[in-house]
Design an enzyme around this catalytic site. Sequence first.
Site, PDB file in Angstrom:
ATOM      1  N   SER A 213      -3.024 -22.158 -22.203  1.00 52.26           N
ATOM      2  CA  SER A 213      -1.976 -21.156 -22.110  1.00 52.26           C
ATOM      3  C   SER A 213      -0.787 -21.591 -22.967  1.00 52.26           C
ATOM      4  CB  SER A 213      -1.608 -20.933 -20.647  1.00 52.26           C
ATOM      5  OG  SER A 213      -0.843 -19.761 -20.490  1.00 52.26           O
ATOM      6  N   GLU A 329      -8.908 -12.891 -18.790  1.00 52.49           N
ATOM      7  CA  GLU A 329      -7.554 -13.276 -19.153  1.00 52.49           C
ATOM      8  C   GLU A 329      -6.529 -12.272 -18.627  1.00 52.49           C
ATOM      9  OE1 GLU A 329      -6.722 -16.033 -20.246  1.00 52.49           O
ATOM     10  OE2 GLU A 329      -8.315 -16.905 -21.481  1.00 52.49           O
ATOM     11  N   HIS A 413      -7.724 -16.679 -16.080  1.00 55.46           N
ATOM     12  CA  HIS A 413      -6.907 -17.505 -16.963  1.00 55.46           C
ATOM     13  C   HIS A 413      -6.684 -18.874 -16.323  1.00 55.46           C
ATOM     14  CE1 HIS A 413      -3.790 -18.064 -20.060  1.00 55.46           C
ATOM     15  NE2 HIS A 413      -2.986 -18.525 -19.113  1.00 55.46           N
TER      16      HIS A 413
END
Length: 505
Positions: A213, A329, A413
């Site tokens: 990330s 995601e 994610h």
Amino acid sequence: MRFIYAIAALLTLAACASGGAAAQTDVRVESGALHGVIENGVVAHRGVPFAAAPIGELRWRPPAPAPHWRGVRDASAYGPACPQPERGDRGGGGRADNQSEDCLNLNVWAPEGARDLPVMVWIHGGGHRIGSGAFPIYDGGALARQGVVLVTINYRIGLLGYFAHPALTQEASPEAPLGNYGMMDQIAALEWVQRNIAAFGGDPNQVTIFGESAGGASSLYLLASPRARGLFHRAIVQSGGGLQRPASLRTQEEQGVAAAARIGLGADASAADLRAATSAQWIEALGNLEGLGFGPFIDGRLITEAPSRAFAEDRAADVPLMIGANDNEASVTTSLGVPANALNVLGPGLATLRALYGDVSEAEFQRQALGDAFFVAPAAWVGAQAADGAPSYLYHYTYVPARRRGASAGAAHGSEIPSIFQTWDRLPIPPALITDEDRAFSAMISSCWVSFARTGQPACAGGAAWPAYSDADRIMLFGADTQAAPQPRRPAINFLINALTERAQ
């Protein structure tokens, strides 16, 4: 200063040579002696300062050298996280209960008797606004037991890490970097690793950066930065995007003035006025954790261009690269309040894109397309741009723990992190939810990351061969049936790449 660092590095190497095997509980680094702990065959040193506390006059300045200490410093416990909003959950990897502006510390794990081992430096995620290298999910013991020296770092985040204001620009010397203090910290940590990691048994000529990330995005900025050249030799980017459009210094200054106004500071506030406000006030000024645009920006000194431009014009570091994203995601875009109509920027192309996803519900289209637009397509584009030099390896992560299948929209994610670190037991879930299948998968994918750090080519123990990325479009699909196969949803990914790269110009 470089002369002082050089002498310190020589003393460190001499201490290692005289003491026999490196990476024992007592080591000496440039700032002094450390005493760590042994845990299941791994030597851990925690809370090690790599720079001075960025407080007082050092707030919003490039990191300064860590001060020396006398005697032996206890390195058994983690240091504080950088100031950030409190969270009631453990999203983003954990919760930072211990916070301080004196947070520029790192943690090192090495197998007992380590000598000249590859080094992996983890850059945590959290939207450049939350996170810490000390979160339990990032415990480096399992990776170290596979034969690497594992380092996790802190860096300044929020408005203490990424902030511009006319008063700060005015006080800075013409060539001094400004604004991107979090990235400056990351570079300072990598420089510290170069000077000191041999004391722990690591090889400074075999350093791999990896992050997820915001940590993945940071890795892309480091790949694009001439200032970071030579500080690492391989890179792994997990859900880090790649087609970001960073703001300009002027825009960031305007946002800085607006943030200062939220805590009662006028547009004419001086640098001293800004520094007089408490860290708690700057957390308040940050506002809600919404959107994906916060973080590095083009200050014209440290960051001079978007990573996408550096990759497109062959200026990014030419090192082996692993890059990829997960199949859900949208879990993060939703949590950060990114609206489904964000895809409207595609204009008339939105209808074309919708058709490429086939007969799925509108909600499912939005879930897939948002994740693909922000993470999956940019990763594929970066992988293709990097493939002409040192090899690049693209992955798509779909693994869902066995007992969660059918109850989850897909691999969320960041869900790959406990598999790579093998830290399932650190998650706030009942241990019975983790099966032998999950642990076997974790051992396999973790070995992929370690082998890449060792050789620049991923070799997954018990898994399929992972080909380098090329026009043949065979990537690694990590899932219940891990295999090398074509990119899922490739026509839609290609459409998004074309649309997004056109907007990035």
